[in-house]
Scaffold this motif. Structure first.
Motif, PDB file in Angstrom:
ATOM      1  N   THR A  60       0.828  -1.213   0.000  1.00 48.73           N
ATOM      2  CA  THR A  60       0.000   0.000   0.000  1.00 48.73           C
ATOM      3  C   THR A  60       0.858   1.258   0.000  1.00 48.73           C
ATOM      4  N   CYS A  62       3.027   2.325   2.196  1.00 44.63           N
ATOM      5  CA  CYS A  62       2.987   3.043   3.465  1.00 44.63           C
ATOM      6  C   CYS A  62       4.370   3.443   3.948  1.00 44.63           C
ATOM      7  N   LYS A  86      -1.766   6.997  -2.742  1.00 43.26           N
ATOM      8  CA  LYS A  86      -0.355   6.818  -3.093  1.00 43.26           C
ATOM      9  C   LYS A  86      -0.222   5.832  -4.243  1.00 43.26           C
ATOM     10  N   CYS A 108       5.634  -4.587   8.307  1.00 42.04           N
ATOM     11  CA  CYS A 108       4.555  -4.532   7.325  1.00 42.04           C
ATOM     12  C   CYS A 108       3.237  -5.019   7.924  1.00 42.04           C
TER      13      CYS A 108
END
Lengths: 211, 350
Positions: A60, A62, A86, A108
């Protein structure tokens, strides 16, 4: 004299021991032809995991793994797109820097990376150790993993109706847009995955109930 | 020189081509020599491979596996590599001695095969002093090792050469003494006569017939291992102390000559053991005589390889003590007992 006779029988005993080992099978592994089975949790090549159903990346963007990495082996470039989501533009992992600590996997929350038991990636060119997103994903295609992310989705999923649910899946579909290359999806795999997941779900409560 | 079997046959064939006199002898023996040379080269290559395989499996490894089926041509490739290698020579060497040492070692190893019968009639020349000739010619190996040690101008090499000389001089005595027991019963020094004296029943083999035959065989075996410079008596090239001993300064083909000579000596020693104690080429009639000879010899070679990879190396003083304080008195006692038995006819001839 007696010592010598005793010693002679000791020598024969020694020959017996080596003779016994001669008949045993060699323990050597003929490496390129035979390969050892790596332990499930062995820390080898880091791979990017794909969604079990649609084959898209779980990542994702992040940046948690990048921040967790002690040797700065992971470089992620993910600018925000038009819809303020994103978009993963670059994910590079430099294996010449990686120390296989597994902190990225721990950081993660979306089961996007995993340290696998794969180890045959040596190369004559140092630049080949820097793997881009496609290579990391391709190597990770056959890796089996427990999806942390899916559970959250499925808890939400049964509640809304079909029309609403399609809207909610969108964030995962947005990852598809990052993939410039067409993703090859093996129908067999997805089918089996689909069958397996409900089975797992069904079995888990049963075992708990029995316990 | 009494020519037998194959030599006579070859001479007749060549005579039919019109050769005669001195030329006939030269051509005959040249052919036989090259045939023996070829056979022994192949044999040495095979023995190196075989030893490595056995050593590997004894340590639960595979040994050579890469070249061909279970690495069967590994030693051939090794030999080719050694041929191509640069011949490194020390500047301070003794040029003549350094050059001739490996040649002499090689010649000494091969020359013993003039009197070794590979089968019924398969012998180059049946000398009436056969076994004495072998004893004499194999001693040249020691001189060559001493030459290599001296010619290298290296302290380790010299130490290795000196040790080898001391060792072989010591073990020559029990070796000859254990051979004498057999010669006493065969009544001849000729290898063919010794083998023929053991014909017929396998109980005629010297190991069973001679009093304390197994003892004579064991003392011979111990002395033979020492003569062939193999573990547990490989003090001449003790890697841990002397790096590589006498062959430390040798490389390329010269090293290969030492190496192959060592394995030919291994086969020689086993072949002599078979001739002296296990009835040479004699066995059941339906199997050819040379097959029997090779089967028996390879069995002894196997035993020697087992010994090499089982026992640790002896210390120099232990080695000397064992030879002079134990083996020499024991073998001499054995000769006396054997002589008494022979005199009173207390042995069988089946």
């Amino acid at each position: 004299m007696l010592e010598y006779i005793k010693g002679f029988f000791e020598l024969v005993k020694g020959l017996g021991i080596t003779g016994k080992h001669l008949t045993k099978h060699a323990v050597t592994l003929q490496y390129p032809e035979e390969k050892d089975v790596m332990p499930e949790r062995s820390r080898g090549v880091v791979v990017l995991l794909s969604d079990k159903e649609d084959g898209s990346l779980n990542c994702t963007s992040c940046l948690l793994c990048m921040k967790a990495c002690p040797t700065a082996a992971i470089i992620i470039d993910a600018p925000r797109g038009e819809d303020k989501k994103k978009v993963l533009k670059k994910f590079e992992l430099d294996f010449s820097l990686c120390c296989y600590c597994g902190l990225c996997e721990e950081a993660c929350n979306f089961s996007a990376l995993k340290l696998t038991g794969k180890y045959e990636y040596s190369t004559g060119n140092k630049d080949d150790l820097i793997w881009d997103v496609h290579k990391l994903q391709d190597v990770g295609r056959d890796v089996d993993y427990v999806d942390k992310r899916k559970k959250k989705v499925k808890k939400v999923a049964p509640k809304p109706t079909v029309s609403e649910a399609t809207d909610e899946i969108k964030p995962t579909q947005s990852a598809d847009k990052i993939e410039t290359k067409p993703v090859e999806i093996k129908t067999d795999k997805i089918k089996t995955d689909k069958i397996e997941t409900p089975q797992d779900k069904d079995e888990k409560p049963k075992t708990e109930g029995e316990a | 020189m009494i020519a037998v079997g194959i030599t006579v046959a070859l001479k007749e064939i060549l005579a039919s081509f019109g050769l005669s006199g001195g030329l006939l002898s030269v051509v005959t023996y040249a052919i036989l020599a090259s045939a023996t040379f070829g056979l022994l080269s192949v044999l040495a290559l095979f023995l190196v491979w075989w030893e490595r395989k056995i050593a590997g499996h004894m340590q639960q490894r595979f040994g050579p596996m890469r070249n061909g089926w279970h690495g069967w041509y590994q030693t051939l490739v090794d030999g080719l590599k050694l041929l191509q290698k640069e011949d490194v020579r020390v500047a301070t060497r003794d040029k003549v001695v350094f050059f001739w040492a490996p040649v002499m070692c090689f010649i000494a190893a091969f020359a013993a095969y003039i009197v070794i019968p590979f089968g019924d009639g398969l012998i180059v020349a049946d000398l009436n002093i056969g076994i004495l000739y072998i004893m004499a010619i194999t001693t040249f190996t020691v001189i060559s090792l001493l030459m290599a040690g001296w010619g290298s101008n290296n302290k380790y090499a010299l130490l290795g050469g000196m040790r080898s000389a001391a060792q072989v001089v010591s073990y020559e005595v029990p070796m000859v003494a254990s051979i004498l027991v057999v010669v006493l019963y065969a009544g001849s020094l000729s290898t063919v006569d010794i083998v023929n004296s053991q014909a017929g029943n396998f109980l005629n083999w010297n190991i069973f017939r001679v009093p304390y035959g197994p003892l004579a065989f064991l003392t011979y075996l111990v002395a033979a291992i020492a003569e062939a410079n193999r573990t547990p008596f490989d003090l001449a090239e003790a890697e841990q102390e002397l790096v590589a001993g006498f062959n430390i300064e040798y490389s390329g083909m010269k090293f290969a000559m030492f190496f192959l000579a060592e394995f030919i000596n291994l086969f020689t020693v086993s072949a002599i053991a078979v001739i002296l104690f296990f009835g040479g080429w004699h066995g059941f009639e339906f199997i050819p005589s040379f097959v029997w000879f090779f089967l028996k010899t390879f069995a002894v070679v196997f035993l020697l390889i087992m010994i090499r990879w089982t026992y640790p190396r002896m210390r120099v003083d232990q080695l000397m003590e064992f030879a002079w304080k134990f083996l020499v008195p024991l073998t001499f006692l054995n000769i006396i007992i054997a002589a008494i038995f022979k005199h009173f006819g207390w042995y069988w001839e089946l």
